[in-house]
Design a protein around this motif. Structure first.
Motif: not given
Length: 1472
Positions: A786-792, A822-823, A1398-1403
């Protein structure tokens, strides 16, 4: 001599055969030559034909009456022939000795009849339904027998001759049987058993058509009639012949190409040190991998030979194409029959003693030779076009297959646009070349033959004309080269323009939001100016070209005749010499002019060949670099990576260094790290998308992959999830539910049948990501990446997905999962955490271990985990609460479906695809009627019917009416002059000859010259003046030529007036018939062409997903199907062209027939000059008629482009950009106070409101958050603020000015947005930040520093001039987001809108951005559409939207006290 040895009788006598009113052949000739000709023909054909039959087996045809009859007749014929033979033997026994011919001929004929009968059966066994070889044989036999038949009847009528009764009776029987065989041969047999056509719903009638029907293309008439009655639809088209389909053509080419590549690879080059493949090295299961290096010492060879694509194409398509050589050669020889027969005809008119029948004989010969020429030529063209079509199919297939396997570094060297170009432009070039390539040998052949015949006619003075022609050739060649360079330049600017237009259309929303249209319009116009310059130059060139083209034939004739007449007083220019020479010069003109064209076409094709070869030779990915083991290999680790180093391309430094980790089966691994540290690259490396430089990687079982930017196909939502797997309803519903897609399905107009536009335009970012996730879950693999599917997605949805899908209790709990994220909130639930920085793994271990180790990770956690603490406390309340919560969520959103038209309408594209196939469960289906309303993508409507005259009128107005009419007038002058000069020539040739010379030669010559020159100047004027496109020019040219020819024929033989009108009518009908179908076929072809390219485009964008799921074969099949669909429309259109040409040339041949016939009938009243003029003109008519129809239909199909442009220019436009009188003051807005007064918004007239009566006032400098579930209308608010959609009621006031009253640019320049999807355009980084060049470099660097990009940009080699690729692909998504922030910082306006920025950026970066915004935009009004609620907890106010209405609006603490919607959202996000 041999013949007469056999005959023992009369020597041929010309007095019987030629110089008589009643011609006849001698008995001997009848018994030998006329009998042997058909026999020799059949025996000559037999070996080749038999071989062909053995090779091509089409299946077995059952015996039917037709076949039985043919066979029976064959045996009867054999019996009849041998009856003659036995009669001769009987005569011998009676001591009557006849000539040996009476034994030889029947024997030969009998054996030949047996051979024919054998062939009839042979064809039946091999599935040949109708045979050309035998038909020709029967025709020859009948013709020869017909001559004998006439002779026998004449003899019988003469009382004096004695009759051989037995032989005459057998001959009459023979004659009737041959006639019967000929008639039977015209019909075709049944289809063979087991052939494809039987189970084909709409087979192509060609395979079952009879031979006659094939050579005249009669079999397509059905389609033409249908097309004439009502416009053709795609369903009317026939299936392709099997040998033209992709799965027949492509594999052969691919196989041959692989062989060719293997051959060239065999030549080794230099010393290579090859590590043995570590995977094969015998060691323990995880054991030490010993790298043995063996040196292979090789002698360097000569320069490397590149694989030759031409050889491969020749090998694949050569054999079929070679047949066209034969036809072409035959046609070239027959072309010269015309002038030769003309010569005989003129002689005949001159000779008053000649018997009448000779004239009719010549006329018939002329007609037959013309008709044969027609048939042969069009067979030739047909073969060429079909070859071209196959080549195109094969090339597209090969490119598609290659595109699925090339490496990423190879992908970089050619953009998507360029690869699509290979498919469209270059494949097309090969197609065009196939029709030309034979001219390379045929043109010189024609020239040599014509010169030889001219020499016989006029002697040495021919060289004057040839000299003129040869002088013209370099001129033409230079022009062709020039045209070529212009063309290359034109193609280049066209490429650039199309690429730019593509990007503009893809990013149009962002362009509008930033009000950057003008900057990009400038860019497009700049390229277009370049293009027009080149076009203008090439138009002038074309004018010069036309001038020489019009002049050359005339100058040639003039110089030849002048030299001929002046060299010697006794040289008389009579009709025969003048007109035969003119006819030959006309033939000469074609090859000389076409040669430069062919050469330039070959040059172009060779360029294309090279481009294609380079693309097909790109290096391919090596899936073997990663060892894939079956899941059965017992327990142990699912993924093992040992000391592996990966790079994106061999030339770059490695992206991932010395990676080592193992993942046990069924573990959940999280990968953390800053933007750009190589998290996504790690997943790509596991998918074998990167080059492995060293190390060992193995994965067990199948893999599923969810990319960071969801790749969505243009298909229904259901098809996107199933992704080619078998539907299992229960599992499908579970997947949809756990991926939180149920609420969305209720919103979407036709549930999971809703068609999703290209690139998923009608889904929000979160929805796309969830569909992408559902696809992976549904395919039920063993390893999940999974490549960061939760950011969007929104926080509560993210939580739901983690619990239901990814987490320890999710559907996938027994699978191996690697999650890039990122979360922080989920980290405590994962088994292993991998922390990455700069392409290396910096820390690794479980959550607890990393906290105990107290490294960088623990530090990072402490900073960001304050809020998360609460969440874990909440987790102890037990699962019940959550269940209830989830239900409430479901209900919250599922109100009526129609209301929610979220981003449904950003339909920005126009390809159509097949509608979803309906087989879903009842609860997911909505009413059919509603479904139809929801076809998002409108197919390019293929217009039907004729193009209106108004379109032509508009076109003429665009050029300028004066110029249009002037050029038409000049054109007429040109043709009148040309007619006059030829008429003058005919008068000249009729001058009486006195003492072997003609009088008035000089007068005649000078007038002839003057007329010719006037003709040339008109032509020149016209071309420079008008630059009317080539096609219209050719159309008018052909039209006037045809009219001119008719006038001349009428002048010579007024009686032709009876025949020309009916022929004209036939011509007109055929033409209308053709144009109706052809136009529609063209439209169908172009409509079915789009899906080929759009599917290809889509594939290129999602190639890593396709490879990860191992779906390559299915996509190849789809692509092949789409290509076949396109060729299905193309094939009838080329056959229709041939159909038309054969019919029209027959009309033309009739004109020749009648022109010759009437001149023979009235030969005593006609001068030879007029006969020559009339027949030589009629010989040209055929060609011109052909051109005329081709050009008129071309003109119609091309004017369609004008029609479509007209349509586009009439579509609705947005409000004006600048309204000067209503322009706001320059310093507006000063406070930034935004007031919504009863504001409503809808996306389209016929849809519901998405915002309903919004009333809210935002004071200057306030920071306001806007929240709401997916599709509550958050983004619609910004669209209203920027007037992307005009209000449906109410108004928005900014600092006292109603924004609806001012120009769009005035408004949009004063508000800044950081949009949801970060769009970059190809160009320098600087251009992306400041397209108008209004800021200094210092300003730009400052803004980059504030956006935390300064370090990154200063590390780039070109700094600010760093080229961004298409869509900014060479920056990571997070970096693109930061570039958008930098844009906003540069413009620094009073009002800033953040759309989920800022959805696709790390915290960490997110925090930096937030703090930047707080400091830099301190005195501005900020509106934030938030996903992560923690970013807006310190804002002054929060507006909560639901279904387009404001439900709560107050400061965050107050709202949390209220325990309303905001509270429940905060609770979901774990903030309370």
């Amino acid at each position: 001599f041999l013949v007469f040895l056999f005959c023992k009788m009369d020597i041929p006598d010309w007095n019987i055969t030629w110089h008589t009113d009643n011609p006849d052949f001698t008995k001997c000739f009848q018994n030998t030559v006329l009998v042997w000709v058909p026999c020799v023909y059949l025996w000559a054909c037999f070996p080749f034909y038999f071989l062909y039959l053995c090779r091509h087996n089409r299946g077995y045809i059952q015996m039917i009456h037709l076949n039985k009859a043919k066979t029976a007749l064959g045996f009867l014929l054999w019996i009849v022939c041998w009856a003659d033979l036995f009669y001769s033997f009987w005569e011998r026994s009676q001591s009557i000795y006849r000539a040996p011919v009476f034994l030889v001929s029947p024997t030969l004929l009998g054996i030949t009849m047996l051979l024919a009968t054998f062939l009839i059966q042979c064809e039946r066994r091999k599935g040949v339904q109708s045979s050309g070889v035998l038909l020709t044989f029967w025709l020859l036999a009948l013709l020869c027998a017909g001559i004998v038949f006439r002779s026998k009847v004449l003899h019988a009528l003469r009382a004096s001759d004695k009759i051989d009764i037995f032989r005459d009776v057998t001959f009459y029987i023979y004659f009737l049987l041959v006639l019967a065989q000929l008639i039977l041969s015209c019909f075709s047999d049944h289809s063979p058993l087991f052939s494809e056509t039987i189970n084909d719903p709409n087979p192509c009638p060609e395979s079952g058509a009879s031979f006659l029907s094939r050579i005249t293309f009669w079999w397509i008439s059905g389609l033409m009639v249908q097309g004439y009655k009502c416009p053709l639809e795609a369903t009317d088209l026939w299936s392709l012949n099997r040998e033209d389909t992709s799965n027949q053509v492509v594999p052969v080419l691919v196989k041959n190409w692989k062989k060719e590549c293997a051959k060239t690879r065999k030549q080794p080059v230099k010393i290579v040190y090859s590590p043995k493949d570590p995977a094969k090295a015998e060691g323990g299961s995880k054991g030490d991998v010993n790298e043995e290096v063996e040196a292979l010492i090789l002698k360097p060879t000569q320069r490397e030979r590149k694989p030759s694509l031409f050889k491969v194409l020749y090998k694949t398509f050569g054999p079929y194409f070679l047949m066209s050589f034969l036809f072409k050669a035959l046609h070239d020889l027959m072309m010269f029959a015309g002038p030769e027969i003309l010569k005989l005809l003129i002689n005949f008119v001159n000779d008053n003693q000649a018997p009448d029948w000779q004239g009719y004989f010549y006329t018939a010969l002329l007609f037959v030779s013309a008709c044969l020429q027609t048939l042969v030529l069009h067979q030739y063209f047909h073969i060429c076009f079909v070859s071209g079509m196959r080549i195109k199919t094969a090339v597209i297939g090969a490119i598609y297959r290659k595109a699925l396997v090339i490496t990423n570094s190879a992908r970089k060297s050619s953009t998507v646009g360029e690869i699509v170009n290979l498919m469209s432009v270059d494949a097309q070039r090969f197609m065009d070349l196939a029709t030309y390539i034979n001219m390379i040998w045929s043109a010189p052949l024609q020239v040599i033959l014509a010169l030889y015949l001219l020499w016989l006619n006029l002697g040495p003075s021919v060289f004057a004309g040839v000299a003129v022609m040869i002088l013209m050739v370099p001129l033409n060649a230079v022009m062709a080269m020039k045209t070529k360079t212009y063309q290359v330049a034109h193609m280049k600017s066209k490429d650039n323009r199309i690429k730019l237009m593509n990007e503009i259309l893809n990013g149009i929303k962002v362009l509008k939001l930033y009000a950057w249209e003008l900057a990009f319009k400038e860019k497009v116009l700049e390229i277009r100016q370049e293009e027009l310059k080149v076009l203008k130059k090439s138009a002038y060139l074309a004018a010069v070209g036309t001038f020489t083209w019009v002049c050359t034939p005339f100058l040639v004739a003039l110089s030849t005749f002048a030299v001929y007449v002046t060299v010697d007083k006794n040289n008389v220019l009579d009709a025969q010499k003048a007109f035969v020479s003119l006819a030959l010069f006309n033939i000469l003109r074609f090859p000389l002019n076409i040669l430069p064209m062919v050469i330039s076409s070959i040059v172009q094709a060779s360029v294309s060949l090279k481009r294609l070869r380079i693309f097909l030779s790109h290096e391919e990915l090596e899936p073997e670099s990663i060892v894939r083991k079956p899941i059965k290999d017992g327990g142990g680790d699912s993924i093992i990576v040992k000391n592996a180093t990966f790079t994106w391309s061999r030339s770059d430094p490695p992206t991932l260094n010395g990676i080592t980790f193992t993942v046990p089966q069924g573990a959940l691994v999280a990968v953390l790290g800053q933007v750009g540290c190589g998290k996504s690259s790690l997943l790509s490396a596991l998918l074998a998308e990167m080059d492995k430089i060293e190390g060992h990687v193995s994965i067990k079982g199948s893999v599923a992959y969810v990319p960071q930017q969801a790749w969505i196909q243009n298909a229904s939502l259901r098809e996107n999830v199933l992704f080619g797997r078998q539907p299992q309803e229960r599992f499908y519903k579970t997947v949809i539910e756990s991926c939180a897609l149920l609420p969305d399905l209720e919103i979407l107009p036709s549930g999971d049948r809703t068609e999703i536009g290209e690139k998923g335009v009608n889904l929000s970012g979160g929805q796309k990501q969830r569909v992408s996730l559902a696809r992976a879950v549904y395919c039920d693999s063993d390893v999940y990446l999974f490549d960061d599917p939760l950011s969007a997605v929104d926080a509560h949805v993210g939580k739901h997905i983690f619990e239901k899908v990814i987490g320890p209790q999710g559907i996938l709990k027994n699978k191996t999962r690697i999650l890039v994220t990122h979360s922080i909130s989920y980290l405590s639930q994962v088994d292993v955490i991998i922390v990455m920085s700069d392409g290396k793994i910096s820390e690794m271990g479980s959550h607890q271990e990393l906290l105990d180790r107290d490294g960088a990770f623990a530090e990072f956690l402490r900073t960001y985990a304050n809020a998360e603490q609460n969440m874990e406390d909440e987790g102890t309340n037990g699962p019940v609460v959550k269940e209830v919560k989830q239900m409430e969520n479901g209900v919250l959103i599922s109100e009526t479906a129609g209301k929610q038209l979220k981003r449904q309408l950003s339909n920005s594209s126009s390809y159509s695809t097949e509608p979803g196939k309906h087989n879903s469960t009842a609860d997911m289906q909505k009413s059919e009627a509603q479904k139809d309303a929801w076809k998002l993508m409108e197919a390019d409507k293929a217009k039907t019917g004729q193009v209106k005259l108004s379109v032509y009128w508009d076109y003429m107005k665009a050029i300028g009416l004066f110029i249009s009419f002037l050029s038409i007038f000049l054109f007429i002058c040109n043709h009148v002059a040309s007619l006059a000069s030829n008429y003058w020539l005919s008068l000249w040739t009729d001058d009486p000859v006195v003492n072997g010379t003609q009088q008035h030669t000089n007068v005649r010559l000078s007038v002839y010259g003057a007329l010719g020159i006037s003709q040339a100047t008109h032509a020149e004027m016209d071309t420079v003046d008008s630059m009317i496109p080539q096609i219209i020019k050719m159309f008018m040219g052909s039209l006037f030529n045809v009219i001119g020819a008719c006038i001349i024929i009428l002048l010579a033989t007024p009686i032709a007036a009876i025949i020309i009108p009916p022929l004209g009518l036939i011509y007109f009908f055929v033409q209308r018939f053709y144009v109706a179908s052809s136009r529609q076929l063209k439209r169908l072809e172009s409509v079915s062409r789009s899906p080929v390219y759009s599917h290809f485009n889509e594939t290129l964008l999602g190639v890593s997903v396709i490879r990860a799921f191992e779906e390559q074969q299915r996509f190849i099949r789809q692509s092949d199907l789409k290509v076949d669909e396109n060729q299905k429309a193309y094939y009838p259109s080329i056959v229709a062209n041939r159909w038309l040409a054969v019919r029209l040339e027959c009309v033309g041949n009739c004109i020749v027939l009648f022109a010759a016939l009437f001149s023979v009938i009235s030969r005593h009243s006609l001068s030879p000059g007029l006969v020559g003029l009339s027949v030589s003109y009629s010989l040209q008519v055929t060609t011109y008629l052909n051109w005329l129809v081709r050009m008129s239909s071309e003109m119609e199909t091309n004017i369609v482009a004008v029609e479509r442009l007209k349509e586009y220019s009439e579509t609705e436009k947005e409000a004006p950009w600048c309204i000067e009188e209503a322009a706001p003051p320059t310093n507006w807005p000063q406070q930034g106070r935004v007031e919504f007064r009863d504001f409503s918004l809808r996306y389209r007239e016929d849809l519901d409101l998405v915002l309903k009566h919004v009333n809210v006032t935002i004071e200057g400098g306030e920071k306001v958050g806007i929240v709401g579930r997916t599709g509550a209308g958050k983004s619609s608010l910004t669209l209203g603020l920027f007037r992307i959609n005009e209000s449906a009621g109410g108004e928005i006031i900014i600092d006292g000015i109603n924004i609806a009253k001012i120009g769009l640019h005035h408004l949009r320049f004063k508000i800044t947005i950081i949009p949801q999807d970060p769009v970059l355009f190809s160009g320098s980084l600087r251009m992306n930040l400041d397209p108008f060049d209004q800021y200094s470099d210092e300003d730009i660097w400052t803004s980059l520093e504030l956006a935390h990009l300064k370090n990154f940009v200063s590390s780039l080699p070109d700094k600010l001039n760093h080229e961004c690729t298409e869509g900014g692909e060479n920056l990571s998504v997070g970096q693109r987001q930061l570039v958008c922030l930098a844009r906003a910082l540069l413009r620094k306006t009073k009002i800033l809108v953040l759309d989920e920025a800022t959805a696709a950026v790390d915290l960490e970066t997110d925090n930096l951005i937030q703090s930047t915004i707080r400091t830099q935009f301190d005195d501005c009004t900020v509106l934030t559409i938030a996903h992560r609620l923690n970013t807006i907890l310190d804002y002054t106010r929060v507006i909560v939207l639901d279904k387009g209405e404001i439900v709560e609006c107050d400061s965050p603490p107050v709202l949390l006290q209220k325990k309303g919607i905001f509270y429940s959202m905060a609770k979901d996000a774990g903030l309370v």
